[in-house]
Design a protein around this motif. Structure first.
Motif, PDB file in Angstrom:
ATOM      1  N   ASP A 106       0.836  -1.211   0.000  1.00  0.00           N
ATOM      2  CA  ASP A 106       0.000   0.000   0.000  1.00  0.00           C
ATOM      3  C   ASP A 106       0.870   1.259   0.000  1.00  0.00           C
ATOM      4  N   LEU A 107       1.952   1.222   0.774  1.00  0.00           N
ATOM      5  CA  LEU A 107       2.847   2.380   0.841  1.00  0.00           C
ATOM      6  C   LEU A 107       3.521   2.623  -0.505  1.00  0.00           C
ATOM      7  N   HIS A 108       3.995   1.572  -1.154  1.00  0.00           N
ATOM      8  CA  HIS A 108       4.602   1.738  -2.480  1.00  0.00           C
ATOM      9  C   HIS A 108       3.585   2.333  -3.461  1.00  0.00           C
ATOM     10  N   ARG A 109       2.358   1.871  -3.397  1.00  0.00           N
ATOM     11  CA  ARG A 109       1.318   2.402  -4.294  1.00  0.00           C
ATOM     12  C   ARG A 109       1.115   3.898  -4.036  1.00  0.00           C
ATOM     13  N   GLN A 110       1.049   4.250  -2.764  1.00  0.00           N
ATOM     14  CA  GLN A 110       0.867   5.659  -2.400  1.00  0.00           C
ATOM     15  C   GLN A 110       2.014   6.512  -2.940  1.00  0.00           C
ATOM     16  N   TRP A 111       3.243   6.026  -2.821  1.00  0.00           N
ATOM     17  CA  TRP A 111       4.390   6.803  -3.292  1.00  0.00           C
ATOM     18  C   TRP A 111       4.423   6.892  -4.813  1.00  0.00           C
ATOM     19  N   LEU A 112       3.963   5.855  -5.491  1.00  0.00           N
ATOM     20  CA  LEU A 112       3.869   5.933  -6.954  1.00  0.00           C
ATOM     21  C   LEU A 112       2.878   7.018  -7.349  1.00  0.00           C
ATOM     22  N   ARG A 113       1.735   7.059  -6.666  1.00  0.00           N
ATOM     23  CA  ARG A 113       0.727   8.099  -6.960  1.00  0.00           C
ATOM     24  C   ARG A 113       1.275   9.488  -6.656  1.00  0.00           C
ATOM     25  N   GLU A 114       1.912   9.627  -5.493  1.00  0.00           N
ATOM     26  CA  GLU A 114       2.451  10.935  -5.103  1.00  0.00           C
ATOM     27  C   GLU A 114       3.515  11.417  -6.080  1.00  0.00           C
ATOM     28  N   GLY A 115       4.210  10.497  -6.723  1.00  0.00           N
ATOM     29  CA  GLY A 115       5.220  10.855  -7.712  1.00  0.00           C
ATOM     30  C   GLY A 115       4.637  11.083  -9.091  1.00  0.00           C
ATOM     31  N   GLY A 116       3.321  11.151  -9.193  1.00  0.00           N
ATOM     32  CA  GLY A 116       2.680  11.409 -10.479  1.00  0.00           C
ATOM     33  C   GLY A 116       2.838  10.255 -11.457  1.00  0.00           C
ATOM     34  N   LEU A 117       2.975   9.035 -10.916  1.00  0.00           N
ATOM     35  CA  LEU A 117       3.141   7.830 -11.734  1.00  0.00           C
ATOM     36  C   LEU A 117       4.375   7.920 -12.648  1.00  0.00           C
ATOM     37  N   ARG A 118       5.409   8.627 -12.160  1.00  0.00           N
ATOM     38  CA  ARG A 118       6.633   8.810 -12.939  1.00  0.00           C
ATOM     39  C   ARG A 118       7.640   7.691 -12.704  1.00  0.00           C
ATOM     40  N   GLY A 119       7.268   6.732 -11.876  1.00  0.00           N
ATOM     41  CA  GLY A 119       8.178   5.624 -11.617  1.00  0.00           C
ATOM     42  C   GLY A 119       8.985   5.825 -10.357  1.00  0.00           C
ATOM     43  N   CYS A 120       9.941   4.953 -10.190  1.00  0.00           N
ATOM     44  CA  CYS A 120      10.799   4.962  -9.005  1.00  0.00           C
ATOM     45  C   CYS A 120      12.031   5.817  -9.286  1.00  0.00           C
ATOM     46  N   PRO A 121      12.273   6.842  -8.495  1.00  0.00           N
ATOM     47  CA  PRO A 121      13.449   7.677  -8.749  1.00  0.00           C
ATOM     48  C   PRO A 121      14.760   6.913  -8.605  1.00  0.00           C
ATOM     49  N   TYR A 122      14.747   5.837  -7.836  1.00  0.00           N
ATOM     50  CA  TYR A 122      15.962   5.035  -7.684  1.00  0.00           C
ATOM     51  C   TYR A 122      16.230   4.224  -8.947  1.00  0.00           C
ATOM     52  N   VAL A 123      15.188   3.609  -9.486  1.00  0.00           N
ATOM     53  CA  VAL A 123      15.337   2.866 -10.738  1.00  0.00           C
ATOM     54  C   VAL A 123      15.680   3.829 -11.868  1.00  0.00           C
ATOM     55  N   ASN A 124      14.992   4.983 -11.895  1.00  0.00           N
ATOM     56  CA  ASN A 124      15.276   5.987 -12.924  1.00  0.00           C
ATOM     57  C   ASN A 124      16.729   6.449 -12.841  1.00  0.00           C
ATOM     58  N   SER A 125      17.218   6.654 -11.624  1.00  0.00           N
ATOM     59  CA  SER A 125      18.607   7.088 -11.433  1.00  0.00           C
ATOM     60  C   SER A 125      19.591   6.004 -11.864  1.00  0.00           C
ATOM     61  N   ALA A 126      19.276   4.761 -11.509  1.00  0.00           N
ATOM     62  CA  ALA A 126      20.156   3.653 -11.890  1.00  0.00           C
ATOM     63  C   ALA A 126      20.249   3.541 -13.408  1.00  0.00           C
ATOM     64  N   ALA A 127      19.138   3.807 -14.092  1.00  0.00           N
ATOM     65  CA  ALA A 127      19.147   3.732 -15.558  1.00  0.00           C
ATOM     66  C   ALA A 127      20.066   4.789 -16.162  1.00  0.00           C
ATOM     67  N   GLU A 128      20.207   5.926 -15.486  1.00  0.00           N
ATOM     68  CA  GLU A 128      21.042   7.006 -16.005  1.00  0.00           C
ATOM     69  C   GLU A 128      22.510   6.868 -15.594  1.00  0.00           C
ATOM     70  N   PHE A 129      22.781   5.984 -14.646  1.00  0.00           N
ATOM     71  CA  PHE A 129      24.150   5.789 -14.164  1.00  0.00           C
ATOM     72  C   PHE A 129      24.464   4.291 -14.158  1.00  0.00           C
ATOM     73  N   PRO A 130      24.892   3.748 -15.296  1.00  0.00           N
ATOM     74  CA  PRO A 130      25.089   2.298 -15.406  1.00  0.00           C
ATOM     75  C   PRO A 130      26.286   1.748 -14.611  1.00  0.00           C
ATOM     76  N   ASP A 131      27.261   2.585 -14.269  1.00  0.00           N
ATOM     77  CA  ASP A 131      28.428   2.119 -13.522  1.00  0.00           C
ATOM     78  C   ASP A 131      28.008   1.780 -12.095  1.00  0.00           C
ATOM     79  N   ARG A 132      28.083   0.515 -11.734  1.00  0.00           N
ATOM     80  CA  ARG A 132      27.626   0.045 -10.424  1.00  0.00           C
ATOM     81  C   ARG A 132      28.445   0.606  -9.262  1.00  0.00           C
ATOM     82  N   ASN A 133      29.607   1.162  -9.532  1.00  0.00           N
ATOM     83  CA  ASN A 133      30.438   1.742  -8.480  1.00  0.00           C
ATOM     84  C   ASN A 133      30.282   3.257  -8.364  1.00  0.00           C
TER      85      ASN A 133
END
Length: 193
Positions: A91-118
């Motif tokens: 329920d909390l994850h759903r709430q945060w997705l809604r609060e973010g305007g259904l723009r996705g997870c900022p952590y996943v979005n950030s990881a996609a922009e920074f492929p170097d794992r270090n």
């Protein structure tokens, strides 16, 4: 002369401005000048608070994680049993997705922009995701569920998949299905009498 309260307020304004722009436009597409302008400050002031854009990105992710942890604690307090607490995280994850305007997870979005794992940004992402898994594991162990490590991997995949699908399909109701599936997994993991 600026006080430490002013410096703290400016620091937070910069993080808030970065958060809005990073979430809306993407991290790499958002320049330092845009963040400074949105915060009503100069680039020089921004660099007085953050040595680099990477440092600002990590601060944005870490500050969001602080808010997330507070929300998790509030959610866990509201439920009685560990199994209910596990489902409450859906329920909390759903709430945060809604609060973010259904723009996705900022952590996943950030990881996609920074492929170097270090890279420091990826390390901030990893800290957050590890924390989510740890909450799941702690609750699964508290509930005495069988094979908690396997259950946690499954629940985590449901959470991540629901967050991603909800953003892609612009529909947060996928969390209802994910929560139903999670309840089935939790029930199947109950210790046998």
């Amino acid at each position: 002369m600026a006080t430490s309260r002013d410096a703290g307020a400016n620091h937070q304004r910069l993080i808030d401005a970065a958060s809005t722009l990073f979430f809306r436009d993407g991290i790499n597409a958002t320049g330092i000048a845009a963040v400074a302008e949105a915060a009503g400050m100069s680039k020089m002031t921004l660099y007085a608070h953050f040595a680099s854009k990477d440092e600002l990105i990590v601060a944005f992710l870490d500050k969001r994680n602080e808010r997330w942890e507070a929300a998790v604690q509030q959610t866990l307090t509201a439920s009685e049993s560990p199994a209910q607490k596990l489902l409450g995280l859906f329920d909390l994850h759903r709430q945060w997705l809604r609060e973010g305007g259904l723009r996705g997870c900022p952590y996943v979005n950030s990881a996609a922009e920074f492929p170097d794992r270090n890279h420091p940004v990826r390390l901030a992402v990893e800290r957050h995701k590890t924390g989510v898994k740890q909450h799941l594991l702690d609750l699964a162990v508290m509930a005495g569920l069988k094979r908690p490590d396997v259950l946690v991997r499954r629940l985590f995949l449901l959470l991540e998949g629901a967050f991603l699908t909800g953003a892609l399909e612009n529909d947060d109701s996928v969390f209802l299905l994910a929560k139903d599936l999670a309840a089935e997994l939790i029930e199947a993991a109950q210790p046998t009498a």
